[in-house]
Motif scaffolding. Structure first.
Motif, PDB file in Angstrom:
ATOM      1  N   CYS A  94       0.676  12.275  -2.994  1.00 51.27           N
ATOM      2  CA  CYS A  94      -1.174  11.986  -2.253  1.00 51.27           C
ATOM      3  C   CYS A  94      -0.845  11.663  -1.368  1.00 51.27           C
ATOM      4  CB  CYS A  94      -1.966  11.314  -3.059  1.00 51.27           C
ATOM      5  SG  CYS A  94      -1.059   9.681  -2.951  1.00 51.27           S
ATOM      6  N   PRO A  95      -1.065  12.331   0.195  1.00 49.96           N
ATOM      7  CA  PRO A  95      -0.652  11.614   1.501  1.00 49.96           C
ATOM      8  C   PRO A  95      -0.153  10.582   1.616  1.00 49.96           C
ATOM      9  CG  PRO A  95      -3.563  12.850   1.645  1.00 49.96           C
ATOM     10  CD  PRO A  95      -2.832  13.363  -0.210  1.00 49.96           C
ATOM     11  N   LYS A  96      -1.482   9.289   1.319  1.00 49.46           N
ATOM     12  CA  LYS A  96      -0.719   7.917   1.320  1.00 49.46           C
ATOM     13  C   LYS A  96       0.795   7.723   0.861  1.00 49.46           C
ATOM     14  CE  LYS A  96      -1.470   3.202  -1.111  1.00 49.46           C
ATOM     15  NZ  LYS A  96      -1.159   2.603  -2.596  1.00 49.46           N
ATOM     16  N   HIS A  97       1.022   8.624  -0.201  1.00 49.07           N
ATOM     17  CA  HIS A  97       2.456   8.387  -0.817  1.00 49.07           C
ATOM     18  C   HIS A  97       3.087   9.410   0.087  1.00 49.07           C
ATOM     19  CE1 HIS A  97       0.868   6.560  -4.126  1.00 49.07           C
ATOM     20  NE2 HIS A  97       2.096   5.853  -3.795  1.00 49.07           N
ATOM     21  N   THR A  98       2.962  10.277   0.474  1.00 49.52           N
ATOM     22  CA  THR A  98       3.890  11.164   1.606  1.00 49.52           C
ATOM     23  C   THR A  98       4.346  10.060   2.725  1.00 49.52           C
ATOM     24  OG1 THR A  98       2.725  13.254   0.906  1.00 49.52           O
ATOM     25  CG2 THR A  98       3.613  13.451   3.107  1.00 49.52           C
ATOM     26  N   GLU A  99       3.353  10.355   3.274  1.00 52.36           N
ATOM     27  CA  GLU A  99       3.593   8.891   4.738  1.00 52.36           C
ATOM     28  C   GLU A  99       4.253   7.542   4.219  1.00 52.36           C
ATOM     29  OE1 GLU A  99       2.718   7.553   8.297  1.00 52.36           O
ATOM     30  OE2 GLU A  99       1.723   9.017   7.757  1.00 52.36           O
ATOM     31  N   GLU A 100       3.881   6.826   3.293  1.00 51.42           N
ATOM     32  CA  GLU A 100       4.945   5.793   3.082  1.00 51.42           C
ATOM     33  C   GLU A 100       6.165   6.122   2.119  1.00 51.42           C
ATOM     34  OE1 GLU A 100       4.604   1.980  -0.355  1.00 51.42           O
ATOM     35  OE2 GLU A 100       2.655   3.161   0.003  1.00 51.42           O
ATOM     36  N   TYR A 112      -5.219  15.334  -4.533  1.00 52.45           N
ATOM     37  CA  TYR A 112      -5.563  15.975  -4.173  1.00 52.45           C
ATOM     38  C   TYR A 112      -5.363  17.783  -3.274  1.00 52.45           C
ATOM     39  CZ  TYR A 112      -0.382  16.011  -4.001  1.00 52.45           C
ATOM     40  OH  TYR A 112       1.000  16.748  -4.378  1.00 52.45           O
ATOM     41  N   ASP A 147      -2.869  10.441  -8.454  1.00 50.18           N
ATOM     42  CA  ASP A 147      -4.412  10.868  -8.084  1.00 50.18           C
ATOM     43  C   ASP A 147      -4.321  12.694  -7.601  1.00 50.18           C
ATOM     44  OD1 ASP A 147      -4.961   8.825  -8.337  1.00 50.18           O
ATOM     45  OD2 ASP A 147      -5.184   7.976  -6.411  1.00 50.18           O
ATOM     46  N   CYS A 194       1.465   8.025  -8.187  1.00 48.37           N
ATOM     47  CA  CYS A 194      -0.027   8.026  -8.604  1.00 48.37           C
ATOM     48  C   CYS A 194      -1.086   8.534  -9.927  1.00 48.37           C
ATOM     49  CB  CYS A 194      -0.748   7.154  -7.167  1.00 48.37           C
ATOM     50  SG  CYS A 194      -1.307   8.646  -6.538  1.00 48.37           S
ATOM     51  N   CYS A 199      -0.305  13.929  -8.179  1.00 42.66           N
ATOM     52  CA  CYS A 199       0.458  12.953  -6.931  1.00 42.66           C
ATOM     53  C   CYS A 199       1.263  12.469  -8.376  1.00 42.66           C
ATOM     54  CB  CYS A 199      -0.143  11.859  -6.341  1.00 42.66           C
ATOM     55  SG  CYS A 199       1.207  10.608  -5.322  1.00 42.66           S
TER      56      CYS A 199
END
Length: 93
Positions: free
Chosen positions: A28-34, A16, A14, A12, A9
């Protein structure tokens, strides 16, 4: 045969996994969404990458949030738009 590649990412760091044909996934999926999905509604891929780089360099992820509803800096053919860094960062002088 494994069609997944390991990525890190941009925000962050991380790790993935993403399919090889989905190279646009830079977060990452979290930051893609956010961040990525809200920005994609009004920005081009290149503009999003530039904003992410700028936010990381300035250690200010709020730059990304402030651009969620801003229109794209891209302009129709034949129209030239010039924006300063302070306009991009929404800094009032």
């Amino acid at each position: 045969m494994n069609n997944l590649v390991e990525r890190k990412c941009s925000i962050c760091g991380d790790s993935y996994s993403v399919p090889k044909n989905e190279t646009w996934k830079i977060l990452c999926p979290k930051h893609t969404e956010e961040y990525y999905i809200p920005l994609r509604r009004c920005k081009s891929y290149r503009e999003i990458c530039n904003l992410i780089e700028l936010a990381i360099l300035m250690n200010d992820l709020d730059i990304l949030r402030r651009n969620f509803r801003r229109p794209s800096m891209s302009s129709p053919p034949g129209i030239r738009v010039s924006r300063s860094l302070s306009e991009l960062l929404h800094i009032k002088s």
